[in-house]
Design a protein around this motif. Structure first.
Motif, PDB file in Angstrom:
ATOM      1  N   ALA A 164       0.799  -1.175   0.107  1.00  0.00           N
ATOM      2  CA  ALA A 164       0.000  -0.068  -0.067  1.00  0.00           C
ATOM      3  C   ALA A 164       0.855   1.211  -0.158  1.00  0.00           C
ATOM      4  N   LEU A 165       1.925   1.168   0.788  1.00  0.00           N
ATOM      5  CA  LEU A 165       2.857   2.656   0.937  1.00  0.00           C
ATOM      6  C   LEU A 165       3.656   2.465  -0.512  1.00  0.00           C
ATOM      7  N   ASN A 166       4.120   1.449  -0.842  1.00  0.00           N
ATOM      8  CA  ASN A 166       5.234   1.616  -1.891  1.00  0.00           C
ATOM      9  C   ASN A 166       4.587   1.511  -3.183  1.00  0.00           C
ATOM     10  N   GLY A 167       3.393   1.047  -3.509  1.00  0.00           N
ATOM     11  CA  GLY A 167       2.634   0.879  -4.686  1.00  0.00           C
ATOM     12  C   GLY A 167       1.794   2.416  -5.103  1.00  0.00           C
ATOM     13  N   ASN A 168       1.829   3.462  -4.353  1.00  0.00           N
ATOM     14  CA  ASN A 168       1.298   4.508  -4.679  1.00  0.00           C
ATOM     15  C   ASN A 168       2.225   5.687  -4.828  1.00  0.00           C
ATOM     16  N   PRO A 169       2.870   5.955  -6.030  1.00  0.00           N
ATOM     17  CA  PRO A 169       3.786   6.907  -6.131  1.00  0.00           C
ATOM     18  C   PRO A 169       3.225   8.287  -5.664  1.00  0.00           C
ATOM     19  N   ASP A 170       2.079   8.732  -5.944  1.00  0.00           N
ATOM     20  CA  ASP A 170       1.598   9.908  -5.461  1.00  0.00           C
ATOM     21  C   ASP A 170       1.866  10.355  -4.049  1.00  0.00           C
ATOM     22  N   LEU A 171       2.080   9.405  -3.034  1.00  0.00           N
ATOM     23  CA  LEU A 171       2.386   9.831  -1.763  1.00  0.00           C
ATOM     24  C   LEU A 171       3.528  10.414  -1.660  1.00  0.00           C
ATOM     25  N   ARG A 172       4.613  10.392  -2.730  1.00  0.00           N
ATOM     26  CA  ARG A 172       5.919  11.315  -2.457  1.00  0.00           C
ATOM     27  C   ARG A 172       5.586  12.763  -2.713  1.00  0.00           C
ATOM     28  N   ARG A 173       4.207  13.238  -2.911  1.00  0.00           N
ATOM     29  CA  ARG A 173       4.029  14.396  -3.085  1.00  0.00           C
ATOM     30  C   ARG A 173       3.624  15.220  -1.735  1.00  0.00           C
ATOM     31  N   PHE A 174       3.323  14.332  -0.939  1.00  0.00           N
ATOM     32  CA  PHE A 174       2.937  14.665   0.464  1.00  0.00           C
ATOM     33  C   PHE A 174       3.882  14.717   1.595  1.00  0.00           C
ATOM     34  N   LEU A 175       3.622  15.526   2.626  1.00  0.00           N
ATOM     35  CA  LEU A 175       4.620  15.223   3.745  1.00  0.00           C
ATOM     36  C   LEU A 175       4.358  14.023   4.508  1.00  0.00           C
ATOM     37  N   PHE A 176       5.255  13.249   4.572  1.00  0.00           N
ATOM     38  CA  PHE A 176       5.123  11.992   5.265  1.00  0.00           C
ATOM     39  C   PHE A 176       5.601  11.845   6.439  1.00  0.00           C
ATOM     40  N   LEU A 177       5.308  11.584   7.550  1.00  0.00           N
ATOM     41  CA  LEU A 177       6.003  11.255   8.676  1.00  0.00           C
ATOM     42  C   LEU A 177       5.857   9.729   8.833  1.00  0.00           C
ATOM     43  N   PHE A 178       7.074   9.048   9.220  1.00  0.00           N
ATOM     44  CA  PHE A 178       7.115   7.677   9.760  1.00  0.00           C
ATOM     45  C   PHE A 178       7.491   7.680  10.882  1.00  0.00           C
ATOM     46  N   ILE A 179       6.615   7.017  11.918  1.00  0.00           N
ATOM     47  CA  ILE A 179       7.100   6.919  13.317  1.00  0.00           C
ATOM     48  C   ILE A 179       7.159   5.527  13.650  1.00  0.00           C
TER      49      ILE A 179
END
Length: 205
Positions: free
Chosen positions: A60-75
């Protein structure tokens, strides 16, 4: 109290009373979402607790290249089952590692990201059960503006307490996976769990 679960295609979805479950089959115009499985998507301005196999959440995380456009915080805690397998080539992908429940609370209160993903580490709450309520509230508060995901591969007591104020609790099972799994005990060693409370969090770019 959550309503009775909806069960379909190996997925259990619990929705607190009075909340509307929005199907991902509906058009979402100008919005960002993360699709866990066809017909099951996570939407902005929600706090969702997810129990799923690691392969499902990684896809789900790696298969959506559009997520790179947003501020993403991984905790995540001191050790992560996921971070080494997540694409982190985007400049707006930030990783923070709290070593205590207090540090996790501080990170959540300071976060201003579009997506906040928390990889659950139950060892953070050893001796800090009094912070589970404030942390659940902080997750709910963050979910008013961000897409907040609390993730674990299996349920445990601290995860259940943190998910108490979630808008949705989703459990995804593999076709041959038994419905009852062993409790998730985390990945940190006993030595790591003894880190001093004053130690600062790590920020990884």
């Amino acid at each position: 109290m959550p309503a009775a679960p909806r069960v379909s295609d190996g997925c259990y979805t619990f929705t607190p009373s009075g909340l509307l479950l929005i199907s991902s089959a509906l058009p979402v115009i100008g919005a960002m979402l993360i699709e866990l499985r066809r017909g099951i998507a996570l939407h902005p301005a929600t706090f969702t607790a997810v129990i799923a196999p690691e392969a499902v959440i990684l896809a789900a995380l790696n298969g959506n290249p559009d997520l790179r456009r947003f501020l993403f915080l991984f905790i995540c805690g001191n050790y992560s089952r996921l971070i080494s397998r997540i694409s982190r080539d985007a400049a707006n992908f930030e990783v923070r590692r709290p070593f205590t429940a207090d540090q996790l609370l501080t990170i959540l209160n300071e976060a201003g990201h579009t997506i906040i993903f928390i990889e659950h580490d139950p060892t953070l709450f050893e001796g800090a059960g009094h912070l589970l309520g404030p942390l659940s509230s902080a997750l709910k508060q963050a979910g008013q503006e961000s897409l907040v995901i609390l993730y674990a591969p299996a349920m445990d007591r601290s995860f259940s307490a943190l998910a108490r104020q979630a808008d949705r609790l989703i459990e995804l099972l593999l076709p041959q996976e038994p419905e009852r799994r062993q409790p998730y005990l985390g990945t940190r060693s006993v030595r790591d769990s003894a880190l001093p409370k004053a130690q600062q969090t790590l920020e990884v770019s």
